[in-house]
Design a protein around this motif. Structure first.
Motif, PDB file in Angstrom:
ATOM      1  N   GLN A  19       0.394  -1.295   0.235  1.00 35.94           N
ATOM      2  CA  GLN A  19      -0.072   0.091   0.263  1.00 35.94           C
ATOM      3  C   GLN A  19       0.985   1.568   0.292  1.00 35.94           C
ATOM      4  O   GLN A  19       0.667   2.281  -0.800  1.00 35.94           O
ATOM      5  CB  GLN A  19      -1.041  -0.151   1.074  1.00 35.94           C
ATOM      6  CG  GLN A  19      -1.859  -0.627   1.142  1.00 35.94           C
ATOM      7  CD  GLN A  19      -2.854  -1.278   2.078  1.00 35.94           C
ATOM      8  OE1 GLN A  19      -2.210  -1.002   3.540  1.00 35.94           O
ATOM      9  NE2 GLN A  19      -4.077  -0.918   1.846  1.00 35.94           N
ATOM     10  N   ALA A  22       2.035   1.710  -3.242  1.00 34.25           N
ATOM     11  CA  ALA A  22       1.160   2.252  -4.110  1.00 34.25           C
ATOM     12  C   ALA A  22       0.599   3.758  -3.965  1.00 34.25           C
ATOM     13  O   ALA A  22       0.211   4.493  -4.664  1.00 34.25           O
ATOM     14  CB  ALA A  22      -0.080   1.754  -3.578  1.00 34.25           C
ATOM     15  N   VAL A  23       0.940   4.393  -2.036  1.00 35.64           N
ATOM     16  CA  VAL A  23       0.600   5.535  -2.089  1.00 35.64           C
ATOM     17  C   VAL A  23       1.600   6.478  -3.234  1.00 35.64           C
ATOM     18  O   VAL A  23       1.561   7.571  -4.199  1.00 35.64           O
ATOM     19  CB  VAL A  23       0.700   6.120  -0.489  1.00 35.64           C
ATOM     20  CG1 VAL A  23       1.154   7.377  -0.633  1.00 35.64           C
ATOM     21  CG2 VAL A  23      -0.522   5.539  -0.092  1.00 35.64           C
ATOM     22  N   ILE A  25       3.854   5.727  -5.634  1.00 35.49           N
ATOM     23  CA  ILE A  25       3.542   5.157  -7.125  1.00 35.49           C
ATOM     24  C   ILE A  25       2.483   6.704  -7.798  1.00 35.49           C
ATOM     25  O   ILE A  25       2.519   7.026  -8.128  1.00 35.49           O
ATOM     26  CB  ILE A  25       3.317   4.541  -7.953  1.00 35.49           C
ATOM     27  CG1 ILE A  25       3.798   3.505  -7.672  1.00 35.49           C
ATOM     28  CG2 ILE A  25       2.735   4.738  -9.368  1.00 35.49           C
ATOM     29  CD1 ILE A  25       4.173   2.259  -7.732  1.00 35.49           C
ATOM     30  N   HIS A  26       0.679   6.097  -6.917  1.00 39.64           N
ATOM     31  CA  HIS A  26       0.435   7.372  -7.204  1.00 39.64           C
ATOM     32  C   HIS A  26       0.661   9.319  -7.046  1.00 39.64           C
ATOM     33  O   HIS A  26       0.075   9.948  -7.665  1.00 39.64           O
ATOM     34  CB  HIS A  26      -1.424   7.314  -6.426  1.00 39.64           C
ATOM     35  CG  HIS A  26      -1.894   8.115  -6.230  1.00 39.64           C
ATOM     36  ND1 HIS A  26      -3.064   8.136  -8.456  1.00 39.64           N
ATOM     37  CD2 HIS A  26      -2.767   9.127  -5.456  1.00 39.64           C
ATOM     38  CE1 HIS A  26      -3.983   8.826  -7.873  1.00 39.64           C
ATOM     39  NE2 HIS A  26      -3.968   8.963  -6.184  1.00 39.64           N
ATOM     40  N   SER A  30       0.814  11.695  -9.835  1.00 36.35           N
ATOM     41  CA  SER A  30      -0.652  12.849  -9.697  1.00 36.35           C
ATOM     42  C   SER A  30       0.603  14.172  -9.653  1.00 36.35           C
ATOM     43  O   SER A  30      -0.597  14.860 -10.638  1.00 36.35           O
ATOM     44  CB  SER A  30      -1.342  12.904  -8.325  1.00 36.35           C
ATOM     45  OG  SER A  30      -1.892  11.876  -7.991  1.00 36.35           O
ATOM     46  N   ILE A  48      -0.231  -3.801  -8.758  1.00 32.70           N
ATOM     47  CA  ILE A  48       0.362  -2.133  -7.774  1.00 32.70           C
ATOM     48  C   ILE A  48      -1.387  -1.382  -8.337  1.00 32.70           C
ATOM     49  O   ILE A  48      -1.557  -0.224  -7.770  1.00 32.70           O
ATOM     50  CB  ILE A  48       1.235  -1.358  -8.887  1.00 32.70           C
ATOM     51  CG1 ILE A  48       2.136  -1.576  -8.959  1.00 32.70           C
ATOM     52  CG2 ILE A  48       1.005   0.239  -8.776  1.00 32.70           C
ATOM     53  CD1 ILE A  48       3.869  -0.877  -8.960  1.00 32.70           C
ATOM     54  N   VAL A  49      -2.496  -1.876  -9.693  1.00 35.68           N
ATOM     55  CA  VAL A  49      -3.188  -1.085 -10.091  1.00 35.68           C
ATOM     56  C   VAL A  49      -4.424  -1.543  -8.836  1.00 35.68           C
ATOM     57  O   VAL A  49      -5.181  -0.883  -8.667  1.00 35.68           O
ATOM     58  CB  VAL A  49      -3.257  -1.062 -11.591  1.00 35.68           C
ATOM     59  CG1 VAL A  49      -4.993  -1.500 -12.179  1.00 35.68           C
ATOM     60  CG2 VAL A  49      -2.534  -0.790 -12.802  1.00 35.68           C
ATOM     61  N   GLU A  51      -4.119  -2.038  -5.928  1.00 35.32           N
ATOM     62  CA  GLU A  51      -3.772  -1.821  -4.583  1.00 35.32           C
ATOM     63  C   GLU A  51      -4.368  -0.188  -4.465  1.00 35.32           C
ATOM     64  O   GLU A  51      -4.966   0.521  -3.493  1.00 35.32           O
ATOM     65  CB  GLU A  51      -2.138  -2.064  -4.028  1.00 35.32           C
ATOM     66  CG  GLU A  51      -1.560  -2.829  -4.332  1.00 35.32           C
ATOM     67  CD  GLU A  51      -2.259  -4.196  -2.180  1.00 35.32           C
ATOM     68  OE1 GLU A  51      -2.416  -2.711  -1.825  1.00 35.32           O
ATOM     69  OE2 GLU A  51      -2.629  -5.093  -2.450  1.00 35.32           O
ATOM     70  N   ILE A  52      -3.723   0.623  -5.418  1.00 37.37           N
ATOM     71  CA  ILE A  52      -4.427   1.513  -5.730  1.00 37.37           C
ATOM     72  C   ILE A  52      -5.871   1.865  -5.716  1.00 37.37           C
ATOM     73  O   ILE A  52      -6.234   3.016  -4.868  1.00 37.37           O
ATOM     74  CB  ILE A  52      -3.936   2.262  -7.540  1.00 37.37           C
ATOM     75  CG1 ILE A  52      -2.242   2.590  -7.224  1.00 37.37           C
ATOM     76  CG2 ILE A  52      -4.453   4.042  -7.349  1.00 37.37           C
ATOM     77  CD1 ILE A  52      -1.264   3.564  -8.159  1.00 37.37           C
ATOM     78  N   LEU A  55      -6.916   1.647  -1.975  1.00 40.94           N
ATOM     79  CA  LEU A  55      -6.351   2.445  -1.263  1.00 40.94           C
ATOM     80  C   LEU A  55      -7.627   3.218  -0.668  1.00 40.94           C
ATOM     81  O   LEU A  55      -8.184   4.113   0.226  1.00 40.94           O
ATOM     82  CB  LEU A  55      -5.175   3.077  -1.529  1.00 40.94           C
ATOM     83  CG  LEU A  55      -4.241   2.479  -1.161  1.00 40.94           C
ATOM     84  CD1 LEU A  55      -3.136   3.073  -1.710  1.00 40.94           C
ATOM     85  CD2 LEU A  55      -4.048   2.585   0.122  1.00 40.94           C
TER      86      LEU A  55
END
Length: 344
Positions: A19, A22-23, A25-26, A30, A48-49, A51-52, A55
């Protein structure tokens, strides 16, 4: 006015390492950064897709903690080595031999990431070498080769080809639209081997030019002695050397009399007087040639200065003659005059 107190918000559950990844990467995406997800295996990309997507929302405090932890991890890493051999091969490609690259690409199969090492090697060849390489290849391979070169270089090469060959290669570009990266890599490897087998000359210039450069810098006595010796040993080679040599004694044979006034305007008067005064009797025709190319008044003035001057030393005369030759050579290099080719 008083407000009723709100119940304290329960702390969020700690994020798992996935997680947290994922945070980050997002957050990077962004912000417009490219975290390089496409380089990951497909299974990891799909993970990864997911997990994002799970969240949904994290609070500001948790986000700050994840970012701080990520920054700390980065700060503690001294050097990162990729685990994927294909990525290592791509990174080291320019430093490895073509045989090793070819063997490892065959070993890694579809996971290999072909780079531009062989193409960079081919791009360093001269036009004649690339044209010779293309002579033995199909139009399609030639089109691929030109596509991997800088546009200006490719245009120079295709412009040097016979019109029918250039036309057929241009038509072949349409047949290379669906060529795969692996096929392009294999073509590059094959052509790269050809370029690697080309003999690398030990010198930048051929023997004639190398001898000519030495003789141009030598004194007139040394130059005449060596040229006479070459005539006796190899007359044909000597004639080619003479064509590259230009010295003071060649002025009357190779400089157009119409160019001499412009030449002498670039020579200091004292230098010209010293050169004429130091010219040996057997080379007096050169002095007369230069004096005959200028006005009579100026020629007489120079004769008077030569007569009044004490005889220069051999070194002074050689230096003055070299200065005149240097002016002529610079004018030739600048395209201001053309030296005639000596008769063989």
């Amino acid at each position: 006015m008083s407000f009723p107190s709100l119940p304290a918000r329960a702390p969020s559950a700690p994020l798992t390492p996935r997680q947290k990844a994922a945070v980050i990467i997002h957050l990077l995406v962004s912000g417009g950064a490219d975290p390089g997800l496409r380089d990951l295996p497909p299974d990891q990309q799909r993970l990864i897709v997911r997990e994002i997507a799970r969240l949904r929302f994290i609070d500001r405090e948790t986000l700050a903690g994840v970012v701080a932890e990520f920054a700390s991890e980065l700060d503690s890493i001294g050097l990162h080595f990729p685990r994927d051999p294909a990525r290592v091969l791509a990174a080291l490609e320019s430093q490895l031999s073509l045989d090793v690259i070819d063997g490892m690409m065959a070993e890694l199969g579809d996971t290999a990431r072909p780079g531009d090492g062989p193409w960079a090697q081919i791009a360093g060849l001269d036009v004649a070498a690339i044209r010779q390489m293309m002579d033995g290849e199909s139009d399609e391979v030639s089109a691929v080769l030109l596509s991997k070169l800088p546009a200006a270089r490719a245009a120079e090469i295709i412009g040097s080809l016979p019109s029918d060959r250039a036309d057929s290669i241009a038509a072949a570009f349409a047949r290379t639209e669906d060529v795969t990266p692996a096929a392009v890599a294999q073509i590059g490897m094959a052509l790269g081997r050809q370029s690697a087998t080309r003999r690398t000359p030990a010198f930048d210039a051929d023997g004639v030019k190398r001898v000519g450069n030495i003789l141009n810098a030598a004194t007139s006595g040394v130059r005449r002695s060596i040229l006479d010796s070459l005539d006796a040993v190899d007359a044909a080679f000597a004639a080619r050397v003479r064509a590259t040599v230009f010295s003071y004694e060649n002025i009357a044979d190779r400089v157009d009399p119409r160019d001499l006034p412009r030449v002498l305007r670039g020579v200091e008067n004292t230098v010209l007087v010293t050169a004429i005064a130091g010219t040996p009797p057997e080379m007096s025709a050169i002095s007369e040639f230069m004096l005959g190319a200028i006005s009579k008044r100026l020629a007489e003035q120079l004769r008077d200065e030569v007569a009044e001057r004490s005889p220069p030393t051999a070194e002074e005369a050689e230096t003055a003659m070299s200065a005149i030759v240097a002016v002529i050579r610079q004018m030739e290099e600048d395209g201001e005059l053309i030296l005639s080719t000596p008769e063989t």
